[in-house]
Design an enzyme around this catalytic site. Structure first.
Site, short mmCIF file in Angstrom:
data_model
loop_
_atom_site.label_atom_id
_atom_site.label_comp_id
_atom_site.label_asym_id
_atom_site.label_seq_id
_atom_site.Cartn_x
_atom_site.Cartn_y
_atom_site.Cartn_z
N ASN A 6 0.87 -1.18 0.00
CA ASN A 6 0.00 0.00 0.00
C ASN A 6 0.90 1.22 0.00
OD1 ASN A 6 -1.84 2.01 0.38
ND2 ASN A 6 -2.44 1.40 2.47
N TRP A 7 1.01 1.85 -1.17
CA TRP A 7 1.93 3.00 -1.28
C TRP A 7 1.36 4.27 -0.67
CZ3 TRP A 7 3.84 2.38 -7.09
CH2 TRP A 7 4.76 1.32 -7.13
N LYS A 8 0.06 4.24 -0.34
CA LYS A 8 -0.60 5.43 0.23
C LYS A 8 -0.37 6.62 -0.71
CE LYS A 8 -0.17 3.29 4.71
NZ LYS A 8 -0.05 3.40 6.15
N HIS A 91 -9.53 1.46 5.18
CA HIS A 91 -8.22 1.66 5.84
C HIS A 91 -8.40 2.66 6.99
CE1 HIS A 91 -4.07 2.70 6.54
NE2 HIS A 91 -3.74 1.60 5.89
N GLU A 93 -6.67 5.02 7.96
CA GLU A 93 -6.40 6.42 7.62
C GLU A 93 -7.64 7.07 7.01
OE1 GLU A 93 -2.79 5.60 5.47
OE2 GLU A 93 -1.85 5.10 7.38
N GLU A 159 -5.06 -4.50 10.79
CA GLU A 159 -4.04 -3.46 10.92
C GLU A 159 -4.31 -2.65 12.20
OE1 GLU A 159 -2.36 -2.57 6.65
OE2 GLU A 159 -3.83 -1.08 7.23
N GLY A 165 2.99 2.52 10.94
CA GLY A 165 4.03 3.54 10.84
C GLY A 165 4.79 3.81 12.12
N SER A 201 3.67 -1.85 10.34
CA SER A 201 5.11 -1.91 10.58
C SER A 201 5.77 -3.21 10.14
CB SER A 201 5.43 -1.62 12.05
OG SER A 201 5.11 -0.29 12.36
#
Ligand code: 13P
Length: 245
Positions: A6-8, A91, A93, A159, A165, A201
């Site tokens: 997942n490159w976000k 997600h 985020e 997650e 992160g 992570s």
């Protein structure tokens, strides 16, 4: 086994081109499926660069409507049209920064499935719930409220928010319990089996420990997937892991 990047909101056209050069010289295994979730604007571009490779491409989100007056949103049909096989839904985020609720996530997931995309549905508890010991209950509620009504091949990504992160990951026992709980809960509700990925992570140091955990069917990698060498080394660890059996 599934290894996903997942490159976000990272990597531009030039960096994606460089990344793809390494992918094009790498020997992928039929045992481990690789998937990259680039920024939406580069789905088409990445697809054109890796079209000969056994790597899937996916969207990082999609709307629940197929078309209409939804400025800035992406239709699941457009993802499909640009060659996406998968889409990430829910997600953390997006839940936190874009206020997506379980109800909305359920709609988005169902719409994606109805558009023939495979959904990676994300769940995971906050640090507070983790510390209170209520992670299983929290995730169960997320699933109860956001599981689509009809699905065949759903992937769940566990997650924990506090792990994303941060370099911190749950204990082996906690991951094992959570993955088992998710599978059991969904099977009891729907009579369907799902695969559960771990995300948060994941890196070169911890990948072998994570893959050794029972009921981990793959990983969803953020930061470490931005470096092609790390991403491919994690992928290779998954292939090696399966070679043991
Ligand atoms: P990190 O691997 O950077 O913790 O991100 C995980 C993630 O959010 C993948 O979707």
């Amino acid at each position: 086994m599934f290894v996903a990047a997942n490159w976000k909101m990272n990597l531009d056209k030039k960096l994606i081109f460089e990344f793809s050069k390494h992918l094009n010289t790498f020997k992928f295994s039929s045992k481990v499926e690789a998937c990259i979730f680039p920024p939406m604007t580069y789905v088409d571009y990445l697809n054109s660069l890796i079209s000969n490779l056994p790597i899937s491409v996916g969207g990082q989100n999609c709307h629940y409507k197929k078309s209409g007056a939804y400025t800035g949103e992406v239709s699941p049909l457009f993802l499909k049209d640009t060659g996406c096989k998968y889409v990430i839904i829910g997600h953390s985020e997006r839940r936190i920064l874009n206020h997506e609720t379980n109800d909305e996530i359920k709609l988005r997931a169902q719409s994606a499935i109805n558009s023939n995309l495979k959904v990676v549905l994300c769940v995971g508890e906050s640090l507070i719930d983790h510390e209170k010991g209520s992670a299983l209950k929290f995730v169960e509620e997320q699933l109860l409220e956001s599981l689509p009504n009809n699905f065949e091949n759903l992937l769940i990504a566990y997650e924990p928010i506090w792990s994303i992160g941060t370099g911190k990951i749950p204990s082996v026992n906690d991951i094992e319990d959570m993955h088992q709980h998710i599978k059991k809960f969904i099977f009891e509700k729907t009579n369907k089996k799902v695969k559960v990925l771990y995300g948060g992570s994941v890196n070169l140091e911890n990948i072998n420990n994570i893959l050794n955990i029972v009921n981990v069917d793959g990983v969803l990698i953020g930061g470490s997937s931005l470096n092609v060498k790390d991403f491919l080394a994690i992928y290779s660890a998954a292939v090696k892991h399966l070679d043991k059996f």
